[in-house]
Motif scaffolding. Structure first.
Motif, PDB file in Angstrom:
ATOM      1  N   ALA A  34       0.846  -1.204   0.000  1.00  0.00           N
ATOM      2  CA  ALA A  34       0.000   0.000   0.000  1.00  0.00           C
ATOM      3  C   ALA A  34       0.876   1.247   0.000  1.00  0.00           C
ATOM      4  CB  ALA A  34      -0.931  -0.013   1.207  1.00  0.00           C
ATOM      5  N   ALA A  35       1.929   1.238   0.822  1.00  0.00           N
ATOM      6  CA  ALA A  35       2.824   2.401   0.885  1.00  0.00           C
ATOM      7  C   ALA A  35       3.573   2.574  -0.435  1.00  0.00           C
ATOM      8  CB  ALA A  35       3.813   2.234   2.041  1.00  0.00           C
ATOM      9  N   THR A  36       4.021   1.469  -1.028  1.00  0.00           N
ATOM     10  CA  THR A  36       4.757   1.555  -2.300  1.00  0.00           C
ATOM     11  C   THR A  36       3.840   2.093  -3.402  1.00  0.00           C
ATOM     12  OG1 THR A  36       6.215  -0.226  -1.609  1.00  0.00           O
ATOM     13  CG2 THR A  36       6.106   0.201  -3.973  1.00  0.00           C
ATOM     14  N   SER A  37       2.578   1.692  -3.375  1.00  0.00           N
ATOM     15  CA  SER A  37       1.612   2.159  -4.387  1.00  0.00           C
ATOM     16  C   SER A  37       1.289   3.637  -4.236  1.00  0.00           C
ATOM     17  CB  SER A  37       0.298   1.380  -4.283  1.00  0.00           C
ATOM     18  OG  SER A  37       0.521   0.045  -4.608  1.00  0.00           O
ATOM     19  N   ALA A  38       1.570   4.177  -3.052  1.00  0.00           N
ATOM     20  CA  ALA A  38       1.246   5.596  -2.799  1.00  0.00           C
ATOM     21  C   ALA A  38       2.461   6.500  -2.976  1.00  0.00           C
ATOM     22  CB  ALA A  38       0.698   5.734  -1.380  1.00  0.00           C
ATOM     23  N   ARG A  39       3.609   5.920  -3.367  1.00  0.00           N
ATOM     24  CA  ARG A  39       4.827   6.740  -3.470  1.00  0.00           C
ATOM     25  C   ARG A  39       4.721   7.753  -4.609  1.00  0.00           C
ATOM     26  NH1 ARG A  39       9.291   1.895  -2.656  1.00  0.00           N
ATOM     27  NH2 ARG A  39       8.973   1.688  -0.413  1.00  0.00           N
ATOM     28  N   THR A  40       5.277   8.907  -4.359  1.00  0.00           N
ATOM     29  CA  THR A  40       5.299   9.941  -5.400  1.00  0.00           C
ATOM     30  C   THR A  40       6.724  10.406  -5.695  1.00  0.00           C
ATOM     31  OG1 THR A  40       4.959  11.622  -3.710  1.00  0.00           O
ATOM     32  CG2 THR A  40       2.988  10.844  -4.859  1.00  0.00           C
ATOM     33  N   GLU A  41       7.654  10.056  -4.813  1.00  0.00           N
ATOM     34  CA  GLU A  41       9.042  10.514  -4.973  1.00  0.00           C
ATOM     35  C   GLU A  41       9.877   9.426  -5.654  1.00  0.00           C
ATOM     36  OE1 GLU A  41      10.115  13.571  -4.037  1.00  0.00           O
ATOM     37  OE2 GLU A  41       8.012  13.947  -3.549  1.00  0.00           O
ATOM     38  N   PRO A  42      10.927   9.812  -6.392  1.00  0.00           N
ATOM     39  CA  PRO A  42      11.849   8.804  -6.946  1.00  0.00           C
ATOM     40  C   PRO A  42      12.442   7.939  -5.831  1.00  0.00           C
ATOM     41  CG  PRO A  42      12.342  10.988  -7.820  1.00  0.00           C
ATOM     42  CD  PRO A  42      11.328  11.185  -6.732  1.00  0.00           C
ATOM     43  N   ASP A  43      12.887   6.712  -6.176  1.00  0.00           N
ATOM     44  CA  ASP A  43      13.494   5.855  -5.152  1.00  0.00           C
ATOM     45  C   ASP A  43      14.922   6.305  -4.865  1.00  0.00           C
ATOM     46  OD1 ASP A  43      15.198   4.784  -7.090  1.00  0.00           O
ATOM     47  OD2 ASP A  43      14.238   2.822  -7.150  1.00  0.00           O
ATOM     48  N   ARG A  44      15.627   5.551  -4.015  1.00  0.00           N
ATOM     49  CA  ARG A  44      16.947   6.016  -3.547  1.00  0.00           C
ATOM     50  C   ARG A  44      17.994   6.046  -4.653  1.00  0.00           C
ATOM     51  NH1 ARG A  44      18.550   0.983   0.493  1.00  0.00           N
ATOM     52  NH2 ARG A  44      18.383  -0.688  -1.043  1.00  0.00           N
ATOM     53  N   MET A  45      17.711   5.332  -5.779  1.00  0.00           N
ATOM     54  CA  MET A  45      18.635   5.364  -6.902  1.00  0.00           C
ATOM     55  C   MET A  45      18.193   6.370  -7.965  1.00  0.00           C
ATOM     56  SD  MET A  45      20.817   3.217  -5.805  1.00  0.00           S
ATOM     57  CE  MET A  45      21.914   2.825  -7.152  1.00  0.00           C
ATOM     58  N   GLY A  46      17.113   7.106  -7.662  1.00  0.00           N
ATOM     59  CA  GLY A  46      16.648   8.119  -8.604  1.00  0.00           C
ATOM     60  C   GLY A  46      15.676   7.599  -9.658  1.00  0.00           C
ATOM     61  N   ASN A  47      15.257   6.330  -9.540  1.00  0.00           N
ATOM     62  CA  ASN A  47      14.249   5.807 -10.479  1.00  0.00           C
ATOM     63  C   ASN A  47      12.902   6.476 -10.190  1.00  0.00           C
ATOM     64  OD1 ASN A  47      15.917   3.698 -11.687  1.00  0.00           O
ATOM     65  ND2 ASN A  47      15.856   2.769  -9.652  1.00  0.00           N
ATOM     66  N   PRO A  48      12.063   6.628 -11.221  1.00  0.00           N
ATOM     67  CA  PRO A  48      10.749   7.221 -10.993  1.00  0.00           C
ATOM     68  C   PRO A  48       9.986   6.464  -9.907  1.00  0.00           C
ATOM     69  CG  PRO A  48      11.133   6.840 -13.340  1.00  0.00           C
ATOM     70  CD  PRO A  48      12.286   6.235 -12.621  1.00  0.00           C
ATOM     71  N   ALA A  49       9.098   7.154  -9.202  1.00  0.00           N
ATOM     72  CA  ALA A  49       8.305   6.517  -8.143  1.00  0.00           C
ATOM     73  C   ALA A  49       7.643   5.252  -8.706  1.00  0.00           C
ATOM     74  CB  ALA A  49       7.246   7.485  -7.633  1.00  0.00           C
ATOM     75  N   PHE A  50       7.541   4.220  -7.876  1.00  0.00           N
ATOM     76  CA  PHE A  50       7.087   2.921  -8.363  1.00  0.00           C
ATOM     77  C   PHE A  50       5.734   2.989  -9.092  1.00  0.00           C
ATOM     78  CE2 PHE A  50       5.287  -1.291  -8.253  1.00  0.00           C
ATOM     79  CZ  PHE A  50       6.341  -2.036  -8.758  1.00  0.00           C
ATOM     80  N   PRO A  51       4.746   3.753  -8.621  1.00  0.00           N
ATOM     81  CA  PRO A  51       3.456   3.769  -9.331  1.00  0.00           C
ATOM     82  C   PRO A  51       3.585   4.227 -10.792  1.00  0.00           C
ATOM     83  CG  PRO A  51       3.207   4.697  -7.151  1.00  0.00           C
ATOM     84  CD  PRO A  51       4.681   4.513  -7.354  1.00  0.00           C
ATOM     85  N   GLN A  52       4.538   5.106 -11.054  1.00  0.00           N
ATOM     86  CA  GLN A  52       4.746   5.539 -12.445  1.00  0.00           C
ATOM     87  C   GLN A  52       5.191   4.356 -13.304  1.00  0.00           C
ATOM     88  OE1 GLN A  52       7.051   9.317 -11.369  1.00  0.00           O
ATOM     89  NE2 GLN A  52       7.006   9.356 -13.600  1.00  0.00           N
ATOM     90  N   TRP A  53       6.112   3.571 -12.748  1.00  0.00           N
ATOM     91  CA  TRP A  53       6.597   2.391 -13.481  1.00  0.00           C
ATOM     92  C   TRP A  53       5.464   1.390 -13.638  1.00  0.00           C
ATOM     93  CZ3 TRP A  53       6.874  -2.833 -12.487  1.00  0.00           C
ATOM     94  CH2 TRP A  53       7.625  -3.583 -13.394  1.00  0.00           C
ATOM     95  N   GLN A  54       4.699   1.187 -12.563  1.00  0.00           N
ATOM     96  CA  GLN A  54       3.672   0.141 -12.640  1.00  0.00           C
ATOM     97  C   GLN A  54       2.560   0.496 -13.626  1.00  0.00           C
ATOM     98  OE1 GLN A  54       1.583  -1.190  -9.115  1.00  0.00           O
ATOM     99  NE2 GLN A  54       1.630  -3.294  -9.880  1.00  0.00           N
TER     100      GLN A  54
END
Ligand SMILES: NC(=O)c1ccc[n+]([C@@H]2O[C@H](COP(=O)([O-])OP(=O)(O)OC[C@H]3O[C@@H](n4cnc5c(N)ncnc54)[C@H](OP(=O)(O)O)[C@@H]3O)[C@@H](O)[C@H]2O)c1
Length: 226
Positions: A34-54
């Motif tokens: 649920a928390a990962t699906s609500a992310r809006t910030e890039p991850d620690r390596m600078g990848n787009p927030a997971f919901p954008q990828w999904q």
């Protein structure tokens, strides 16, 4: 095959997408879906927030580590090396029992900046630590010696035929992983023997990091010439 890719970083994403393209039923595992699906910030390596990828990969499911592992026939450990045992503990020894765990993680210590050093080496390895922590699991160390995009698409290097290592105590598990690697396009897979060979493949990292700086790209690999 039902595959759980534990890890929402760049390695988990590219492998999950490629496995799904090949027709596998893929779930990415994370600490808190649920928390990962609500992310809006890039991850620690600078990848787009997971919901954008999904959103671009709707065929890949997302679940907590335990749910992903429980439903899988084969599990990929694509979590940070320092966090792999905590992540697999969250996945649950019972959910992993008897399964092949393809361990692609590197035990990198980023605490003192770049380049990272190794958290374990010489007389032990992360692959062995995982095997000891989860004796019921069939750990196969592989793919940690190359960049994520090459893991999923080794054919992108014009020269091709570069080398991919496997190491693990269970011969049948290594055969399963080798077949999966070949389906991704890995053509030169060398079986280095039992899981202690993970020491060598993890200790390639200092050389790999230096090569990345020298060549100015992470898209290269080692080729063993006989
Ligand atoms: N990226 C590459 O090109 C590459 C190449 C070779 C090998 N590798 C190896 O592959 C692994 C994954 O690398 P990556 O760059 O894709 O991602 P990463 O940023 O190293 O790892 C991301 C994953 O680690 C999990 N994680 C972070 N802290 C955690 C904790 N305290 N407890 C449990 N899990 C935790 C995250 O969980 P959440 O989903 O909950 O955030 C996420 O799923 C690493 O071991 C890396 O060395 C990567």
């Amino acid at each position: 095959m039902r595959i759980a890719v534990l890890g929402t970083g760049s390695a988990g994403r590219v492998l999950a997408a490629r496995f799904a393209e090949l027709g596998h039923e893929v779930t990415i595992g994370t600490r808190d879906a649920a928390a990962t699906s609500a992310r809006t910030e890039p991850d620690r390596m600078g990848n787009p927030a997971f919901p954008q990828w999904q959103a671009a990969h709707p065929q890949v499911a997302l679940a907590d580590f335990a749910v992903a592992a429980a439903g899988a026939e084969l599990v990929v450990n694509a979590t940070g090396g320092a966090e792999s045992i905590p992540a697999l503990t969250l996945a649950g020894a019972d959910n992993l029992a008897g399964k092949v765990v393809m361990d692609i993680a590197n035990p990198l210590d980023h605490s003192l900046g770049f380049p990272p050093s190794l958290l374990v080496k010489d007389t032990d390895s992360l692959g062995e630590q995982i095997q000891r922590a989860f004796p019921g699991v069939r750990v196969v160390k592989t793919l940690n010696t190359m960049n994520a995009s090459l893991m999923a698409d080794p054919g992108q290097l014009a020269e091709g035929g570069h080398t991919t290592f496997v190491a693990g105590n269970d011969g049948a598990a290594k055969q399963t992983v080798t077949a999966l690697l070949e389906s991704l396009g890995h053509r030169d897979v060398i079986d280095l023997g039992d899981i202690t060979a993970a020491r060598g493949t993890e200790m390639i990292l200092p050389l790999w990091l230096r090569l990345m700086g020298t060549l100015g790209t992470p898209v290269f690999n080692i080729k063993v010439v006989r």
